[in-house]
Design an enzyme around this catalytic site. Structure first.
Site, PDB file in Angstrom:
ATOM      1  N   GLY A 225       0.767  -1.248   0.000  1.00  0.00           N
ATOM      2  CA  GLY A 225       0.000   0.000   0.000  1.00  0.00           C
ATOM      3  C   GLY A 225       0.788   1.282   0.000  1.00  0.00           C
ATOM      4  O   GLY A 225       0.214   2.368  -0.143  1.00  0.00           O
ATOM      5  N   GLU A 262       4.362  -6.456   1.876  1.00  0.00           N
ATOM      6  CA  GLU A 262       3.838  -6.831   0.554  1.00  0.00           C
ATOM      7  C   GLU A 262       3.748  -5.630  -0.381  1.00  0.00           C
ATOM      8  O   GLU A 262       2.682  -5.342  -0.915  1.00  0.00           O
ATOM      9  CB  GLU A 262       2.437  -7.444   0.703  1.00  0.00           C
ATOM     10  CG  GLU A 262       2.349  -8.645   1.624  1.00  0.00           C
ATOM     11  CD  GLU A 262       0.893  -9.058   1.910  1.00  0.00           C
ATOM     12  OE1 GLU A 262      -0.043  -8.307   1.565  1.00  0.00           O
ATOM     13  OE2 GLU A 262       0.708 -10.137   2.486  1.00  0.00           O
ATOM     14  N   PRO A 263       4.833  -4.917  -0.607  1.00  0.00           N
ATOM     15  CA  PRO A 263       4.728  -3.766  -1.505  1.00  0.00           C
ATOM     16  C   PRO A 263       4.571  -4.229  -2.951  1.00  0.00           C
ATOM     17  O   PRO A 263       5.171  -5.213  -3.355  1.00  0.00           O
ATOM     18  CB  PRO A 263       6.075  -3.050  -1.321  1.00  0.00           C
ATOM     19  CG  PRO A 263       7.028  -4.123  -0.916  1.00  0.00           C
ATOM     20  CD  PRO A 263       6.212  -5.133  -0.130  1.00  0.00           C
ATOM     21  N   GLY A 264       3.728  -3.550  -3.690  1.00  0.00           N
ATOM     22  CA  GLY A 264       3.587  -3.814  -5.119  1.00  0.00           C
ATOM     23  C   GLY A 264       3.964  -2.554  -5.880  1.00  0.00           C
ATOM     24  O   GLY A 264       5.079  -2.417  -6.389  1.00  0.00           O
ATOM     25  N   ARG A 265       3.029  -1.626  -5.884  1.00  0.00           N
ATOM     26  CA  ARG A 265       3.206  -0.376  -6.610  1.00  0.00           C
ATOM     27  C   ARG A 265       4.543   0.317  -6.349  1.00  0.00           C
ATOM     28  O   ARG A 265       5.215   0.767  -7.270  1.00  0.00           O
ATOM     29  CB  ARG A 265       2.072   0.584  -6.196  1.00  0.00           C
ATOM     30  CG  ARG A 265       2.058   1.913  -6.927  1.00  0.00           C
ATOM     31  CD  ARG A 265       1.085   2.879  -6.236  1.00  0.00           C
ATOM     32  NE  ARG A 265      -0.175   2.260  -5.900  1.00  0.00           N
ATOM     33  CZ  ARG A 265      -1.248   2.220  -6.709  1.00  0.00           C
ATOM     34  NH1 ARG A 265      -1.202   2.791  -7.881  1.00  0.00           N
ATOM     35  NH2 ARG A 265      -2.362   1.619  -6.326  1.00  0.00           N
ATOM     36  N   TYR A 305      -9.730   4.605 -11.894  1.00  0.00           N
ATOM     37  CA  TYR A 305      -9.509   5.252 -10.587  1.00  0.00           C
ATOM     38  C   TYR A 305      -9.377   6.774 -10.696  1.00  0.00           C
ATOM     39  O   TYR A 305      -8.883   7.414  -9.760  1.00  0.00           O
ATOM     40  CB  TYR A 305      -8.209   4.753  -9.946  1.00  0.00           C
ATOM     41  CG  TYR A 305      -7.990   3.259  -9.908  1.00  0.00           C
ATOM     42  CD1 TYR A 305      -8.746   2.448  -9.071  1.00  0.00           C
ATOM     43  CD2 TYR A 305      -6.989   2.673 -10.679  1.00  0.00           C
ATOM     44  CE1 TYR A 305      -8.517   1.079  -9.030  1.00  0.00           C
ATOM     45  CE2 TYR A 305      -6.750   1.312 -10.635  1.00  0.00           C
ATOM     46  CZ  TYR A 305      -7.526   0.519  -9.800  1.00  0.00           C
ATOM     47  OH  TYR A 305      -7.279  -0.832  -9.756  1.00  0.00           O
ATOM     48  N   CYS A 331     -13.824   2.581 -28.253  1.00  0.00           N
ATOM     49  CA  CYS A 331     -15.146   3.198 -28.374  1.00  0.00           C
ATOM     50  C   CYS A 331     -15.816   3.345 -27.016  1.00  0.00           C
ATOM     51  O   CYS A 331     -16.777   2.630 -26.697  1.00  0.00           O
ATOM     52  CB  CYS A 331     -15.994   2.362 -29.305  1.00  0.00           C
ATOM     53  SG  CYS A 331     -15.216   2.260 -30.912  1.00  0.00           S
ATOM     54  N   GLU A 332     -15.269   4.231 -26.191  1.00  0.00           N
ATOM     55  CA  GLU A 332     -15.803   4.548 -24.860  1.00  0.00           C
ATOM     56  C   GLU A 332     -15.376   5.970 -24.572  1.00  0.00           C
ATOM     57  O   GLU A 332     -14.205   6.307 -24.787  1.00  0.00           O
ATOM     58  CB  GLU A 332     -15.132   3.685 -23.768  1.00  0.00           C
ATOM     59  CG  GLU A 332     -15.351   2.208 -23.842  1.00  0.00           C
ATOM     60  CD  GLU A 332     -16.619   1.750 -23.164  1.00  0.00           C
ATOM     61  OE1 GLU A 332     -17.193   2.511 -22.343  1.00  0.00           O
ATOM     62  OE2 GLU A 332     -17.053   0.636 -23.464  1.00  0.00           O
ATOM     63  N   TYR A 360       0.087  -1.915 -12.112  1.00  0.00           N
ATOM     64  CA  TYR A 360      -1.330  -1.924 -12.476  1.00  0.00           C
ATOM     65  C   TYR A 360      -1.537  -1.366 -13.878  1.00  0.00           C
ATOM     66  O   TYR A 360      -2.573  -0.776 -14.170  1.00  0.00           O
ATOM     67  CB  TYR A 360      -2.178  -1.181 -11.416  1.00  0.00           C
ATOM     68  CG  TYR A 360      -1.942  -1.748 -10.030  1.00  0.00           C
ATOM     69  CD1 TYR A 360      -2.424  -3.009  -9.696  1.00  0.00           C
ATOM     70  CD2 TYR A 360      -1.173  -1.068  -9.083  1.00  0.00           C
ATOM     71  CE1 TYR A 360      -2.170  -3.573  -8.455  1.00  0.00           C
ATOM     72  CE2 TYR A 360      -0.910  -1.615  -7.834  1.00  0.00           C
ATOM     73  CZ  TYR A 360      -1.413  -2.865  -7.535  1.00  0.00           C
ATOM     74  OH  TYR A 360      -1.162  -3.417  -6.307  1.00  0.00           O
TER      75      TYR A 360
END
Ligand SMILES: *Cc1c(COP(=O)(O)O)cnc(C)c1O
Length: 402
Positions: A225, A262-265, A305, A331-332, A360
């Protein structure tokens, strides 16, 4: 390393990562936590590329996984790291549990009473004693986007911290279950150390209470986090890790067991850029749209986000910056990377780099609009190598039955 040369060689959209930066970031945790027994379990979902998993495993990292598929990725990249895997997630299937029991992971982070019963049943069936931690919900608010906040009672994650002691006691005599640790993960992209300290303070209090009652937990998993600065400020990442470590050490003062993180980012986000080519520049009334060959299917963070990514021309042209929308071809109307963003002049064929896209990004990429997912390149020192080739239409259609 020239992004232009890489884009010409491998095509666009292209993810490019720096191995050196990823290892620098890993080193920051080791430095800040010196003197404390710890293991960094990289959160695979942030970027699950095999080459990145292998790189981290070679430098001693463990892994935090949230599916059986992620376990298979770890085993494919670094089978020797199986014993350094923690398995999180609110909905593990019996098959996923069996798989993890068979390879002998470090610990299951159990998120409900029902899951603890399932784990016990599977362990008994396979005759494998297993280590577990309860993932508790500390009811701590972390200031972040609501989709990535996870530490309040209203969220689906974890077990109410007030009920955890009772659960540990309930399985105390179970010969297949070893109460190994306790874990917490309060959310993602958290920019202040305070919520981490608050959550771990509550966890440590529970660990001391359990010890008095004869249950000795050997590890505390602080989750991931830790956030980064997506606005290109000159924040000092090493200082951020030191502040984080100070908050953790204060909360865990006197705890002699092992700390899991548990670092990811934080490890991979700023090590990656998404390089894209401008398809055309379109004027609709007073609005200017820069249309790129990358789209929301390649990097969904802005759409999902409301996330901000800095976007810069790879080879800047002279001239005044003006406000444009930078959008993809999907197409959005949600398919945008930036709105009313000041950008130096660009023309068809120019390259743009979307910065801080290492986490991510590719791991959330999809094939929406039957778009082929990007290729990925890893830069190691002065060398660059392809770590994932661009998909082909044959890859995509291979699983379908017309
Ligand atoms: C997503 C996740 C992480 C990693 O979060 P980051 O914000 O990327 O550090 C760690 N642990 C668990 C349980 C997660 O779900």
């Amino acid at each position: 390393m020239s992004l232009e040369a890489l884009a010409n060689k491998y095509g666009t959209p292209l993810y490019v990562y720096s191995a050196d930066q990823i290892l620098d970031r890993l080193g920051m945790f080791h430095e800040a936590l010196e003197g404390r027994d710890h293991l960094v379990c990289y959160a695979v979902k942030a970027n699950s590329s095999l080459a990145i998993l292998k790189l981290l495993a070679e430098h001693g990292a463990g892994f935090d996984i949230v599916s059986g598929g992620e376990l298979d990725r770890v085993l494919a990249a670094a089978p020797e790291a199986a014993g350094r895997v923690v398995f999180s997630g609110v909905g593990k299937t019996a098959d996923e549990i069996d798989h993890a029991l068979n390879v002998g992971i470090l610990e299951f982070n159990v998120e409900s009473e029902a899951e603890l019963d399932l784990l016990s049943a599977r362990a008994a069936k396979l005759k494998r004693k297993t280590r577990f931690a309860l993932r508790v919900n500390p009811d701590v608010f972390a200031e972040t986007h609501p989709y990535i906040s996870t530490g309040l009672r209203e969220h689906k994650f974890g077990i109410d911290i007030k009920r955890a002691a009772e659960l540990y006691k309930r399985v105390k005599g179970n010969k297949w279950l070893e109460a190994h640790g306790i874990s917490v993960h309060i959310g993602s992209q958290i920019r202040s150390a305070d919520p981490f300290g608050a959550a771990l303070g509550r966890v440590h209090k529970l660990v001391r209470q359990l010890r008095r009652e004869g249950i000795e937990l050997r590890s505390i998993d602080a989750g991931g986090g830790l956030g980064i600065d997506y606005h290109g400020g000159n924040s000092d990442p090493a200082a951020r890790v030191r502040d984080y470590a100070v908050a953790i050490n204060a909360a865990l003062d006197g705890f002699e067991g092992r700390l899991l993180l548990e670092p990811g980012r934080f490890l991979v986000a700023q090590a990656g850029a998404l390089v894209t080519r401008v398809l055309n520049v379109k004027q609709n009334g007073r609005k200017t749209f820069v249309i790129t060959d990358a789209a929301m299917n390649d990097l969904i963070r802005p759409a999902l986000y409301q996330a901000h990514h800095e976007i810069v021309p790879v080879m800047p042209r002279a001239g005044r910056a003006r406000a444009v929308d930078i959008v993809g071809p999907v197409c959005e109307s949600g398919d945008f990377f930036a709105r009313d963003r000041k950008l130096a002049p660009v023309e068809t064929g120019d390259l743009l780099a979307l910065l801080d896209a290492g986490a991510y990004g590719m791991s959330q990429a999809s094939n929406y609009n039957t778009r082929l997912r990007p290729a990925e390149v890893l830069v190691e020192g002065k060398r660059a190598r392809l770590i994932k080739r661009r998909e082909t239409i044959a890859d995509l259609l291979a699983t379908e039955i017309p």
